[in-house]
Design a protein around this motif. Structure first.
Motif, mmCIF file in Angstrom:
data_model
loop_
_atom_site.group_PDB
_atom_site.id
_atom_site.type_symbol
_atom_site.label_atom_id
_atom_site.label_comp_id
_atom_site.label_asym_id
_atom_site.label_seq_id
_atom_site.Cartn_x
_atom_site.Cartn_y
_atom_site.Cartn_z
ATOM 1 N N LEU A 69 34.805 112.334 42.694
ATOM 2 C CA LEU A 69 35.128 111.174 43.524
ATOM 3 C C LEU A 69 33.912 110.663 44.278
ATOM 4 O O LEU A 69 33.712 109.445 44.411
ATOM 5 N N VAL A 70 33.103 111.569 44.792
ATOM 6 C CA VAL A 70 31.898 111.165 45.527
ATOM 7 C C VAL A 70 30.945 110.405 44.595
ATOM 8 O O VAL A 70 30.364 109.385 44.985
ATOM 9 N N ALA A 71 30.806 110.907 43.355
ATOM 10 C CA ALA A 71 29.933 110.228 42.400
ATOM 11 C C ALA A 71 30.463 108.831 42.082
ATOM 12 O O ALA A 71 29.696 107.860 42.006
ATOM 13 N N GLU A 72 31.783 108.724 41.909
ATOM 14 C CA GLU A 72 32.398 107.424 41.617
ATOM 15 C C GLU A 72 32.233 106.474 42.805
ATOM 16 O O GLU A 72 31.904 105.293 42.638
ATOM 17 N N ARG A 73 32.449 107.006 44.015
ATOM 18 C CA ARG A 73 32.287 106.191 45.217
ATOM 19 C C ARG A 73 30.856 105.684 45.354
ATOM 20 O O ARG A 73 30.623 104.509 45.638
ATOM 21 N N ASP A 74 29.890 106.577 45.136
ATOM 22 C CA ASP A 74 28.483 106.197 45.282
ATOM 23 C C ASP A 74 28.072 105.178 44.219
ATOM 24 O O ASP A 74 27.276 104.267 44.492
ATOM 25 N N GLU A 75 28.619 105.331 43.003
ATOM 26 C CA GLU A 75 28.299 104.371 41.936
ATOM 27 C C GLU A 75 28.833 102.983 42.285
ATOM 28 O O GLU A 75 28.136 101.977 42.127
ATOM 29 N N LEU A 76 30.070 102.940 42.774
ATOM 30 C CA LEU A 76 30.653 101.655 43.169
ATOM 31 C C LEU A 76 29.890 101.048 44.345
ATOM 32 O O LEU A 76 29.676 99.834 44.395
ATOM 33 N N ALA A 77 29.499 101.889 45.293
ATOM 34 C CA ALA A 77 28.729 101.397 46.438
ATOM 35 C C ALA A 77 27.392 100.819 45.978
ATOM 36 O O ALA A 77 26.918 99.806 46.507
ATOM 37 N N GLY A 78 26.788 101.457 44.967
ATOM 38 C CA GLY A 78 25.538 100.937 44.418
ATOM 39 C C GLY A 78 25.733 99.588 43.742
ATOM 40 O O GLY A 78 24.923 98.670 43.907
ATOM 41 N N THR A 79 26.830 99.477 42.975
ATOM 42 C CA THR A 79 27.148 98.202 42.325
ATOM 43 C C THR A 79 27.399 97.117 43.369
ATOM 44 O O THR A 79 26.966 95.970 43.219
#
Length: 246
Positions: free
Chosen positions: A135-145
């Motif tokens: 979840l943290v990886a998914e959250r960080d990826e979306l935040a980057g996008t």
């Protein structure tokens, strides 16, 4: 109201500049990145909530594991203590000896059960930790996008604002040529209708696209050049030019 024909014609320049400003404001409000940023922000917020839930579960399991391991240690210590008593030969009574041996067996069984509990908790905690990482990886990826989209938005805003500032500067110069009372009327009509002044072209108001009646055209023809004319249909200021067909 009266105003010099040249001042009235400047209203057309002002209306055109205000139209450009309105279009720029519309562009700013409708940048595609804005909807994308809102969507990404909502997804980041949802995942952030899931991260908290997963971290809470992992923390609870960590506490459960610590307690279960402490229970294992407690039972193991008791079993080791009893085994030492048994091995030391201090217990001579057959009844006490049998009781001690039974307790050791019971404690050994209890320790095994508790160790199974520890292993089960460890497996659940490992799964919870893996979920947190996912979840943290998914959250960080979306935040980057979202950050990339925000950069595009900011670049578009900067371009729009630069153009708007240039138009505003030109508008300031135009306003200097318009009397205060005429400018106030224009501003009031702009607030009501979006456009405060329009050209009279070929006997038609370009504000509401309405063709004027013969009687109205004759009235306008008879009016002094300094007279400020209003469209009877839309009430905007009608500016007479060489294209008015009068």
């Amino acid at each position: 109201m009266k105003a010099a024909p040249a001042a009235q014609k400047r209203l057309l320049d002002l209306a055109e500049l205000d139209s450009v400003i309105d279009r720029l404001a519309h562009r700013r409000r409708t940048q595609p990145e804005l909807a994308q940023i809102d969507e990404l922000s909502a997804r980041v917020a949802r995942i952030a909530t899931q991260v908290i839930a997963a971290e809470t579960e992992s923390g609870d399991l960590a506490r459960d594991q610590t307690k279960a391991e402490a229970d294992v240690d407690s039972v193991r210590i008791r079993a080791e203590r009893d085994q030492k008593r048994l091995d030391s030969g201090q217990v001579s009574s057959p009844k006490d000896l049998a009781s001690l041996q039974s307790e050791i067996v019971s404690l050994t069984r209890r320790q095994g059960d508790l160790e199974d509990v520890v292993l089960e908790i460890m497996e659940r905690r490992e799964a919870a930790d893996a979920q947190v990482a996912k979840l943290v990886a998914e959250r960080d990826e979306l935040a980057g996008t979202r950050g990339v989209a925000e950069d595009r938005r900011d670049a578009a805003f900067a371009e729009i604002d630069k153009e708007k500032n240039e138009v505003q500067s030109r508008r300031t110069e135009v306003v200097k040529d318009i009397p205060a009372d005429l400018l106030a009327l224009y501003g009031k009509l702009r607030e009501q209708f979006g456009v405060g002044a329009a050209m009279l072209q070929g006997g038609r108001c370009l504000g509401c696209r309405t063709s004027l009646s013969i009687a109205e055209i004759n009235r306008i023809k008879a009016a002094a050049h300094e007279e400020v004319i209003r469209c009877e249909e839309c009430r905007r200021i009608l500016v007479r030019t060489a294209e008015s067909g009068l």
